[in-house]
Design a protein around this motif. Structure first.
Motif, PDB file in Angstrom:
ATOM      1  N   ARG A 145       0.864  -1.178   0.000  1.00 46.21           N
ATOM      2  CA  ARG A 145       0.000   0.000   0.000  1.00 46.21           C
ATOM      3  C   ARG A 145       0.905   1.234   0.000  1.00 46.21           C
ATOM      4  NH1 ARG A 145      -3.847  -2.385   4.790  1.00 46.21           N
ATOM      5  NH2 ARG A 145      -1.816  -2.323   5.820  1.00 46.21           N
ATOM      6  N   HIS A 153      -5.551   2.490   6.471  1.00 44.35           N
ATOM      7  CA  HIS A 153      -6.965   2.173   6.655  1.00 44.35           C
ATOM      8  C   HIS A 153      -7.843   2.745   5.540  1.00 44.35           C
ATOM      9  CE1 HIS A 153      -6.910   6.244   8.481  1.00 44.35           C
ATOM     10  NE2 HIS A 153      -8.170   6.292   8.088  1.00 44.35           N
ATOM     11  N   GLU A 156      -9.698   0.896   1.530  1.00 46.33           N
ATOM     12  CA  GLU A 156     -10.814   0.025   1.879  1.00 46.33           C
ATOM     13  C   GLU A 156     -11.081  -1.066   0.861  1.00 46.33           C
ATOM     14  OE1 GLU A 156     -11.172   3.374   1.767  1.00 46.33           O
ATOM     15  OE2 GLU A 156     -12.022   4.124   3.662  1.00 46.33           O
ATOM     16  N   ASN A 159      -8.426  -3.620   1.523  1.00 45.24           N
ATOM     17  CA  ASN A 159      -8.467  -4.103   2.910  1.00 45.24           C
ATOM     18  C   ASN A 159      -9.649  -5.023   3.162  1.00 45.24           C
ATOM     19  OD1 ASN A 159      -6.238  -2.499   3.381  1.00 45.24           O
ATOM     20  ND2 ASN A 159      -7.393  -0.850   4.391  1.00 45.24           N
ATOM     21  N   ASN A 160     -10.770  -4.721   2.539  1.00 43.74           N
ATOM     22  CA  ASN A 160     -11.996  -5.483   2.792  1.00 43.74           C
ATOM     23  C   ASN A 160     -12.273  -6.548   1.736  1.00 43.74           C
ATOM     24  OD1 ASN A 160     -12.511  -3.825   5.032  1.00 43.74           O
ATOM     25  ND2 ASN A 160     -13.471  -2.282   3.711  1.00 43.74           N
ATOM     26  N   ARG A 164      -7.329 -10.108  -0.327  1.00 36.53           N
ATOM     27  CA  ARG A 164      -6.302  -9.841   0.677  1.00 36.53           C
ATOM     28  C   ARG A 164      -5.931 -11.122   1.430  1.00 36.53           C
ATOM     29  NH1 ARG A 164      -6.005  -5.276   5.570  1.00 36.53           N
ATOM     30  NH2 ARG A 164      -4.003  -6.010   6.354  1.00 36.53           N
ATOM     31  N   THR A 173       0.801  -8.024   3.482  1.00 37.02           N
ATOM     32  CA  THR A 173       0.415  -6.669   3.114  1.00 37.02           C
ATOM     33  C   THR A 173       1.329  -5.721   3.867  1.00 37.02           C
ATOM     34  OG1 THR A 173      -1.897  -7.313   2.815  1.00 37.02           O
ATOM     35  CG2 THR A 173      -1.433  -4.963   3.110  1.00 37.02           C
TER      36      THR A 173
END
Length: 230
Positions: A145, A153, A156, A159-160, A164, A173
């Motif tokens: 990232r 954060h 998204e 991350n969601n 991942r 990550t």
């Protein structure tokens, strides 16, 4: 066993160049290795030009847009005994899908392990292109990232995502620290390696570079880069 590092992201503007430079700096200045850089971005070969005449880095400019380039890459790997970093062009996604099998099928004979660093920003296509890449390219995989685009954060979509968890079965990550624009711009415009910039830049720039470099080295060290090869 030697390591072969892919630095890619399937598109432009995700930070491949700065990550390639940070990885090269980690391997050569922290781990004290001599390495090979394959610069495949023939239309904008800034990373390659930065390391020409570097004592630690042998630079090869090689287009990987076609089958001949991948054949040449395998032949070149066979003749060398150093770790290799490949800085991929933004347009490389289709060529990897079509031709990377030539290299992948040769890794065992080359006695090399493949490690990918896949750069993402916060856009949906970063995740979609990553899934396509994972279907084609095996081996250790770390999604990076790029915090230039925001705190971790805020990513998204990645991350969601289900992808991942698949990534973290193959690697990790990780978060590339953000470098102040004025320092990054001066490095690019002057084609300065991180090691050279750490000596030649004004004190304030050097202080920012030292902060960023330390975080970058820790990022790679924490996931065991350089500890895989015997």
């Amino acid at each position: 066993m030697r390591s072969l590092y892919f630095v890619t992201g399937g598109k432009g503007g995700v930070g491949k160049s700065i990550l390639s430079m940070l990885l090269i700096d980690f391997l050569t200045q922290y781990l004290k290795k001599k390495i090979i850089l394959i610069e495949s971005d023939t239309s904008n070969p800034d990373v390659g030009k930065t390391f020409v005449n570097n004592d630690y880095v042998e630079v090869i400019f090689l287009s990987l847009d076609n089958a001949d380039g991948w054949i040449e890459l395998v032949n070149y790997c066979e003749t060398k005994d150093k770790d290799i970093v490949i800085n991929f062009a933004a347009r490389s996604g289709e060529a990897i899908k079509k031709f990377a099998g030539t290299l992948i099928g040769s890794l065992e004979e080359l006695n090399m392990i493949l490690i990918t660093f896949w750069l993402i920003n916060r856009q949906r296509d970063s995740v979609e292109l990553l899934k396509e890449y994972m279907d084609v390219v095996p081996g250790e995989l770390h999604v990076v990232r790029n915090t230039f685009y925001g705190e971790p954060h805020k990513f998204e979509l990645f991350n969601n995502s289900k992808i991942r968890s698949e990534v973290e079965k193959r690697g990790a990550t990780i978060d590339c620290p953000d470098l102040a624009d004025r320092v990054a711009d001066d490095m690019y415009s002057g084609r300065l390696s991180i090691a050279k910039a750490a000596v030649e830049m004004p004190l304030g720039n050097r202080a920012e570079l030292k902060r960023w470099r330390s975080l970058g080295w820790k990022m790679f060290d924490d996931i065991g880069i350089g500890k895989d090869a015997a």
